[in-house]
Design an enzyme around this catalytic site. Structure first.
Site, PDB file in Angstrom:
ATOM      1  N   THR A   1       0.920 -21.214  21.219  1.00  0.00           N
ATOM      2  CA  THR A   1      -0.402 -20.923  21.785  1.00  0.00           C
ATOM      3  C   THR A   1      -1.234 -20.019  20.873  1.00  0.00           C
ATOM      4  O   THR A   1      -0.695 -19.195  20.134  1.00  0.00           O
ATOM      5  CB  THR A   1      -0.273 -20.283  23.185  1.00  0.00           C
ATOM      6  OG1 THR A   1      -1.567 -19.867  23.612  1.00  0.00           O
ATOM      7  CG2 THR A   1       0.659 -19.083  23.209  1.00  0.00           C
ATOM      8  N   GLN A   2      -2.549 -20.206  20.971  1.00  0.00           N
ATOM      9  CA  GLN A   2      -3.465 -19.316  20.237  1.00  0.00           C
ATOM     10  C   GLN A   2      -3.546 -17.940  20.901  1.00  0.00           C
ATOM     11  O   GLN A   2      -4.045 -16.999  20.303  1.00  0.00           O
ATOM     12  CB  GLN A   2      -4.867 -19.934  20.201  1.00  0.00           C
ATOM     13  CG  GLN A   2      -4.935 -21.203  19.373  1.00  0.00           C
ATOM     14  CD  GLN A   2      -6.320 -21.845  19.377  1.00  0.00           C
ATOM     15  OE1 GLN A   2      -7.323 -21.188  19.627  1.00  0.00           O
ATOM     16  NE2 GLN A   2      -6.372 -23.127  19.082  1.00  0.00           N
ATOM     17  N   CYS A   3      -3.080 -17.850  22.146  1.00  0.00           N
ATOM     18  CA  CYS A   3      -3.090 -16.544  22.830  1.00  0.00           C
ATOM     19  C   CYS A   3      -2.051 -15.624  22.188  1.00  0.00           C
ATOM     20  O   CYS A   3      -0.995 -16.089  21.768  1.00  0.00           O
ATOM     21  CB  CYS A   3      -2.714 -16.703  24.302  1.00  0.00           C
ATOM     22  SG  CYS A   3      -3.850 -17.726  25.222  1.00  0.00           S
TER      23      CYS A   3
ATOM     24  N   THR B   1       3.636  -9.147  14.937  1.00  0.00           N
ATOM     25  CA  THR B   1       2.434  -9.697  14.290  1.00  0.00           C
ATOM     26  C   THR B   1       1.553  -8.541  13.842  1.00  0.00           C
ATOM     27  O   THR B   1       1.468  -7.534  14.538  1.00  0.00           O
ATOM     28  CB  THR B   1       1.643 -10.539  15.334  1.00  0.00           C
ATOM     29  OG1 THR B   1       2.477 -11.614  15.755  1.00  0.00           O
ATOM     30  CG2 THR B   1       0.361 -11.107  14.778  1.00  0.00           C
TER      31      THR B   1
ATOM     32  N   THR C   1       0.816  -1.226   0.000  1.00  0.00           N
ATOM     33  CA  THR C   1       0.000   0.000   0.000  1.00  0.00           C
ATOM     34  C   THR C   1       0.844   1.268   0.000  1.00  0.00           C
ATOM     35  O   THR C   1       0.486   2.253  -0.642  1.00  0.00           O
ATOM     36  CB  THR C   1      -0.909   0.005   1.252  1.00  0.00           C
ATOM     37  OG1 THR C   1      -1.736  -1.144   1.178  1.00  0.00           O
ATOM     38  CG2 THR C   1      -1.773   1.242   1.323  1.00  0.00           C
TER      39      THR C   1
ATOM     40  N   SER D   1       1.792  -7.752  -0.822  1.00  0.00           N
ATOM     41  CA  SER D   1       2.514  -8.722   0.007  1.00  0.00           C
ATOM     42  C   SER D   1       1.741 -10.014   0.217  1.00  0.00           C
ATOM     43  O   SER D   1       2.292 -10.996   0.699  1.00  0.00           O
ATOM     44  CB  SER D   1       2.930  -8.103   1.343  1.00  0.00           C
ATOM     45  OG  SER D   1       1.876  -8.086   2.254  1.00  0.00           O
ATOM     46  N   SER D   2       0.472 -10.055  -0.181  1.00  0.00           N
ATOM     47  CA  SER D   2      -0.252 -11.334  -0.134  1.00  0.00           C
ATOM     48  C   SER D   2       0.367 -12.319  -1.125  1.00  0.00           C
ATOM     49  O   SER D   2       0.169 -13.524  -1.007  1.00  0.00           O
ATOM     50  CB  SER D   2      -1.721 -11.137  -0.490  1.00  0.00           C
ATOM     51  OG  SER D   2      -2.260 -10.135   0.310  1.00  0.00           O
TER      52      SER D   2
ATOM     53  N   THR E   1       1.790  -4.617   4.337  1.00  0.00           N
ATOM     54  CA  THR E   1       1.690  -4.979   5.752  1.00  0.00           C
ATOM     55  C   THR E   1       1.177  -6.406   5.972  1.00  0.00           C
ATOM     56  O   THR E   1       1.456  -7.006   7.005  1.00  0.00           O
ATOM     57  CB  THR E   1       0.750  -4.005   6.495  1.00  0.00           C
ATOM     58  OG1 THR E   1      -0.512  -3.988   5.837  1.00  0.00           O
ATOM     59  CG2 THR E   1       1.327  -2.616   6.549  1.00  0.00           C
ATOM     60  N   ASP E   2       0.441  -6.945   4.988  1.00  0.00           N
ATOM     61  CA  ASP E   2      -0.240  -8.225   5.239  1.00  0.00           C
ATOM     62  C   ASP E   2       0.712  -9.351   5.647  1.00  0.00           C
ATOM     63  O   ASP E   2       0.411 -10.108   6.558  1.00  0.00           O
ATOM     64  CB  ASP E   2      -1.049  -8.653   3.998  1.00  0.00           C
ATOM     65  CG  ASP E   2      -2.260  -7.747   3.779  1.00  0.00           C
ATOM     66  OD1 ASP E   2      -2.614  -6.995   4.699  1.00  0.00           O
ATOM     67  OD2 ASP E   2      -2.848  -7.808   2.684  1.00  0.00           O
TER      68      ASP E   2
HETATM   69  N1  ASP Z   1      -2.475  -5.829   0.691  1.00  0.00           N
HETATM   70  C1  ASP Z   1      -1.460  -4.885   1.025  1.00  0.00           C
HETATM   71  C2  ASP Z   1      -0.150  -5.634   1.106  1.00  0.00           C
HETATM   72  O1  ASP Z   1       0.101  -6.300   2.054  1.00  0.00           O
HETATM   73  C3  ASP Z   1      -1.766  -4.222   2.305  1.00  0.00           C
HETATM   74  C4  ASP Z   1      -0.723  -3.259   2.789  1.00  0.00           C
HETATM   75  O2  ASP Z   1       0.267  -2.960   2.166  1.00  0.00           O
HETATM   76  O3  ASP Z   1      -0.908  -2.723   3.870  1.00  0.00           O
HETATM   77  O4  ASP Z   1       0.630  -5.539   0.191  1.00  0.00           O
END
Ligand code: ASP
Length: 355
Positions: free
Chosen positions: A282-284, A171, A18, A63-64, A94-95
């Site tokens: 852990t899931q926590c 995370t 993004t 980043s996906s 960020t993903d």
């Molecule tokens: N879908 C975007 C990515 O991870 C979201 C972002 O950049 O915040 O590339």
């Protein structure tokens, strides 16, 4: 290693995300743009008395779509340019940023220079963007030196919304807010207010004189199994029968507990005997696995499951990819899982499992 340039020198590696997107005027969808646009949108870059150069992924990716091959590419760009720059800023979506940060922390052994990963929730061309602040402060951190003239933070970190965090402890926790990342089990390495305040005692430093060693081999024969009340045996069986499975990460309850289902423990025991490595996290969001605390955890331990301590999912999965990619025996991998390689886990004697 020092470079020949008197002023700090920073290489920005733009992978996509993004931060570097603009809106398609017709559809409104976000599209990537060329890094040179950054200089246009962030004229403040000129005010740094630094040599700032860039390397752009072609094409930049959301980043996906990040894959281990892209981590290898980032690591390669850093290694190819290691002696030419004082620090590296990686611009990333960020993903999956926390996965990339974690993977690089294992791939870049003996890292002696800062690798600061950042991005944004709003594109840099938007008036209220968080990208400018994140980018400018990341550059400042990547160039910072301590009183001995050594890099202040020779670690792979994520800088986001005023906080510098160890990459493999981080995370993504928020899909909308600017405060998108948290490091639940380890304090921030620095906080950026009027001044950037570093917590120097927390910052890892490489062994003096040890050269950077880049690990390129990653094995993704891993599966993540999240437990939930009512989990069905047939589904778990299907996962466990996967022929190439080399490691299973189980996301358990609380301090590392699983339902008392004999078939589950039996399946895990069989997997362990097949040579599959099973790691308990852990899931926590916060806290550590302690399998000896309850009978429900102890049975996992007895089935051959190993402790993932307080590691994040991202840190655990990428550590396994890295370890499976080395030519190690199962015993050696188990030993490394009980070792804090890059600051990714907190070991406590109470937790450690004899191998
Ligand atoms: N879908 C975007 C990515 O991870 C979201 C972002 O950049 O915040 O590339």
């Amino acid at each position: 290693m020092s470079n020949t340039h008197p002023q700090p020198s920073i290489l920005i590696i733009y992978t996509g995300g993004t931060i570097g997107m603009i809106e398609d005027p017709e559809t409104g969808a976000l599209l990537n743009f060329d890094f040179e646009h950054f200089r246009h949108y962030v004229p403040e870059l000129k005010r740094f008395d630094y040599r700032i150069e860039s390397y752009t992924f072609s094409p930049p990716i959301d980043s996906s779509d990040m894959e281990p091959k892209h981590w290898v590419k980032i690591a390669q760009v850093i290694s190819d340019n290691y002696n030419l720059y004082d620090g590296f800023v990686v611009l990333h979506g960020t993903d999956t940023m926390a996965y990339t940060a974690s993977a690089l922390s294992f791939m870049l052994e003996n890292l002696g220079k800062p690798v600061i990963i950042t991005g944004a929730q709003l594109p840099i061309g938007k008036l209220r963007t968080d990208g400018k602040e994140n980018l400018l402060t990341s550059i400042e951190i990547a160039a910072a030196r301590n009183a001995e003239g050594l890099p202040m933070v020779p670690e792979v970190c994520i800088f986001f919304e005023n906080r510098l965090m160890r990459g493999n402890r981080t995370t993504k926790i928020n899909a909308e807010g600017f405060n998108a990342f948290r490091s639940f089990n380890f304090p921030s390495l620095a906080d950026a207010g009027i001044r950037i305040k570093y917590d120097t005692k927390l910052i890892r430093r490489p062994v003096a004189g040890a050269p950077l060693r880049v690990h390129h081999l990653l094995d993704t024969s891993i599966f993540i199994l999240t437990l939930f009340p009512g989990i069905q045996r047939e589904y778990v069986d299907a996962v466990m029968q996967m022929p190439n499975l080399r490691a299973l990460v189980i996301k358990t309850y609380g301090s590392g507990n699983a339902p008392q289902k004999p078939w589950l423990f039996e399946k895990l025991r069989q997997l362990d005997q097949r040579g599959v490595i099973i790691v308990n996290i852990t899931q926590c969001s916060q806290g550590s696995v302690e399998m000896r605390r309850y009978a429900t955890g102890l049975q996992l331990l007895q089935a051959g499951v190993v402790n993932g301590y307080d590691g994040t999912l991202e840190g655990t999965v990428t550590k396994l990819m890295y370890l499976l990619g080395q030519n190690l025996t199962k015993a050696e991998i188990l030993q490394q899982l009980n070792t804090n390689i890059a600051g990714e886990i907190t070991l406590s004697d109470e937790n450690s499992i004899p191998n």
